[in-house]
Enzyme design. Sequence first.
Site, PDB file in Angstrom:
ATOM      1  N   CYS A  53       0.816  -1.213   0.000  1.00 60.29           N
ATOM      2  CA  CYS A  53       0.000   0.000   0.000  1.00 60.29           C
ATOM      3  C   CYS A  53       0.850   1.264   0.000  1.00 60.29           C
ATOM      4  O   CYS A  53       1.692   1.471   0.875  1.00 60.29           O
ATOM      5  CB  CYS A  53      -0.933  -0.001   1.218  1.00 60.29           C
ATOM      6  SG  CYS A  53      -1.960   1.484   1.295  1.00 60.29           S
ATOM      7  N   ARG A  75      -0.108   4.693   2.979  1.00 66.12           N
ATOM      8  CA  ARG A  75      -0.045   4.413   4.417  1.00 66.12           C
ATOM      9  C   ARG A  75       0.217   5.610   5.316  1.00 66.12           C
ATOM     10  O   ARG A  75       0.236   5.470   6.534  1.00 66.12           O
ATOM     11  CB  ARG A  75       1.020   3.328   4.672  1.00 66.12           C
ATOM     12  CG  ARG A  75       0.573   1.968   4.216  1.00 66.12           C
ATOM     13  CD  ARG A  75       1.643   0.931   4.477  1.00 66.12           C
ATOM     14  NE  ARG A  75       2.604   0.811   3.375  1.00 66.12           N
ATOM     15  CZ  ARG A  75       3.738   0.118   3.439  1.00 66.12           C
ATOM     16  NH1 ARG A  75       4.063  -0.470   4.567  1.00 66.12           N
ATOM     17  NH2 ARG A  75       4.537   0.044   2.392  1.00 66.12           N
ATOM     18  N   TRP A 124      -9.257   5.536  -0.054  1.00 68.05           N
ATOM     19  CA  TRP A 124      -9.825   6.101  -1.273  1.00 68.05           C
ATOM     20  C   TRP A 124      -8.929   5.715  -2.431  1.00 68.05           C
ATOM     21  O   TRP A 124      -7.815   5.222  -2.241  1.00 68.05           O
ATOM     22  CB  TRP A 124      -9.994   7.622  -1.169  1.00 68.05           C
ATOM     23  CG  TRP A 124      -8.773   8.348  -0.726  1.00 68.05           C
ATOM     24  CD1 TRP A 124      -7.674   8.642  -1.499  1.00 68.05           C
ATOM     25  CD2 TRP A 124      -8.498   8.857   0.576  1.00 68.05           C
ATOM     26  NE1 TRP A 124      -6.738   9.304  -0.748  1.00 68.05           N
ATOM     27  CE2 TRP A 124      -7.217   9.460   0.530  1.00 68.05           C
ATOM     28  CE3 TRP A 124      -9.206   8.873   1.790  1.00 68.05           C
ATOM     29  CZ2 TRP A 124      -6.626  10.065   1.641  1.00 68.05           C
ATOM     30  CZ3 TRP A 124      -8.616   9.481   2.891  1.00 68.05           C
ATOM     31  CH2 TRP A 124      -7.341  10.068   2.814  1.00 68.05           C
ATOM     32  N   GLU A 184      -5.232   3.304 -10.347  1.00 65.70           N
ATOM     33  CA  GLU A 184      -5.827   1.976 -10.113  1.00 65.70           C
ATOM     34  C   GLU A 184      -6.992   1.749 -11.075  1.00 65.70           C
ATOM     35  O   GLU A 184      -7.205   0.650 -11.586  1.00 65.70           O
ATOM     36  CB  GLU A 184      -6.360   1.854  -8.675  1.00 65.70           C
ATOM     37  CG  GLU A 184      -5.317   2.039  -7.603  1.00 65.70           C
ATOM     38  CD  GLU A 184      -5.916   1.820  -6.225  1.00 65.70           C
ATOM     39  OE1 GLU A 184      -6.288   2.818  -5.575  1.00 65.70           O
ATOM     40  OE2 GLU A 184      -6.048   0.644  -5.821  1.00 65.70           O
TER      41      GLU A 184
HETATM   42  N1  ARG Z   1      -6.720  -1.730  -6.935  1.00 68.50           N
HETATM   43  C1  ARG Z   1      -8.017  -2.015  -6.421  1.00 68.50           C
HETATM   44  C2  ARG Z   1      -9.089  -1.526  -7.372  1.00 68.50           C
HETATM   45  O1  ARG Z   1      -8.773  -0.970  -8.375  1.00 68.50           O
HETATM   46  C3  ARG Z   1      -8.230  -1.378  -5.072  1.00 68.50           C
HETATM   47  C4  ARG Z   1      -7.186  -1.682  -4.012  1.00 68.50           C
HETATM   48  C5  ARG Z   1      -7.242  -0.759  -2.820  1.00 68.50           C
HETATM   49  N2  ARG Z   1      -7.024   0.600  -3.203  1.00 68.50           N
HETATM   50  C6  ARG Z   1      -7.077   1.666  -2.397  1.00 68.50           C
HETATM   51  N3  ARG Z   1      -6.884   2.838  -2.910  1.00 68.50           N
HETATM   52  N4  ARG Z   1      -7.346   1.527  -1.113  1.00 68.50           N
HETATM   53  O2  ARG Z   1     -10.255  -1.644  -7.124  1.00 68.50           O
END
Ligand code: ARG
Length: 388
Positions: free
Chosen positions: A78, A81, A252, A257
């Site tokens: 992560c 953090r 968030w 991602e």
């Molecule tokens: N990578 C994952 C997604 O695209 C989420 C993982 C957690 N991500 C976060 N920003 N807490 O759905």
Amino acid sequence: MVGGPVAERSTGSADTEPVRAAAEQFLKLFHAENPQAGSIGPRIAEVGREIDRTGTYWHTTDELTFGARVAWRNNARCIGRLYWHSLQVRDLRTVSDAGDVAAQCFDHLRVAHNDGKIRPMISVFSPETPTRPAPRIWNEQLIRYAGYEQPDGRVLGDPRYRTFTSELIQRGWRPPELPGAFDVLPLVVETVEEGPRVFQLPGQAVHEVPLEHPELGWFADLGMRWHAVPVISNNRLEIGGVSYPTAPFNGWYMGTEIGARNLADNDRYDLVPEVAERMGLDTSTESTLWRDRALVEINRAVLHSFHLNNVSITDHHTESRRFLTHLEREERAGRRCPTDWTWIVPPLSGSQTPVFHRHYNTTPQLPNFFTDTEATHRALQGGPPAFR
Ligand code: ARG
């Protein structure tokens, strides 16, 4: 008073040794970082007696809260953090039947969304105990989109969940009349007594952002959207020798991602070729870097749209800098910060972010979150059940 208890204790202590050791290690950490929690000696003795009696022990609410936060702090994958200490912990350890777990998960989604000002949050359900296994959530996240295999072999929706989706349909889930690319999958909660049960998410629990681009007007016509809150729901939280397999948690999103993975990966929504086409890029040769150019615009659309809808999101440059701030703080506190380079470096413009240009400590630390093989299998294949 000679035979029974003594025999029980001696057999007990053989297999409870790992729990005892893990508990002691965790309590030392807890008391070292929380001097106001009182002296450790009596607590270790108390936990020891509880382990003698039951094979496990019950964390105090403060221990649970601290343990969950430190599990985040220790999670090498992560980048976000820096705010580990702000994690809100919902103590739901007495909640264990499937319907109640599902209802609490829906509440989690509402409270964590917080009108777009997303709160990092974890809901901790019943732990694993020697007398009763904990419930399990099958889904990888509380909100995920169905993937429907079409007659021509292509997938409508998220191809990552094609097998999970067809397995759910076999179990009796009815997709919408007119299936779409963003149909929210139902939640599967399994308990040892009830087996796997399927729950449709209520509308108020699901917040989504329709995607548009700050300049490219046609982008909105692609009909892309994404959910606001990523709640990982199949990781096991481990604190001081106690396992919490059902402890969904969220932060968030970081834009990449969604923009560089979920919507762009070849085996996900695979949007890059279509966007490049609409941008009028020369796709006849790789050397025009049409993929890279399209990818940047998809990512701009994600950040722009979340901002427009007042939903918390961060970009990979900002988040990389924050992560280095976090590393400095941890170092100053005299702690190691386990970090996995392959997960931390963003999937877009990696070398433009400071996290790319260095080495990290990789020694795992507890408490932590674990992605168990069987849990991953359930999340992608829709089974087999944990209890049969
Ligand atoms: N990578 C994952 C997604 O695209 C989420 C993982 C957690 N991500 C976060 N920003 N807490 O759905």
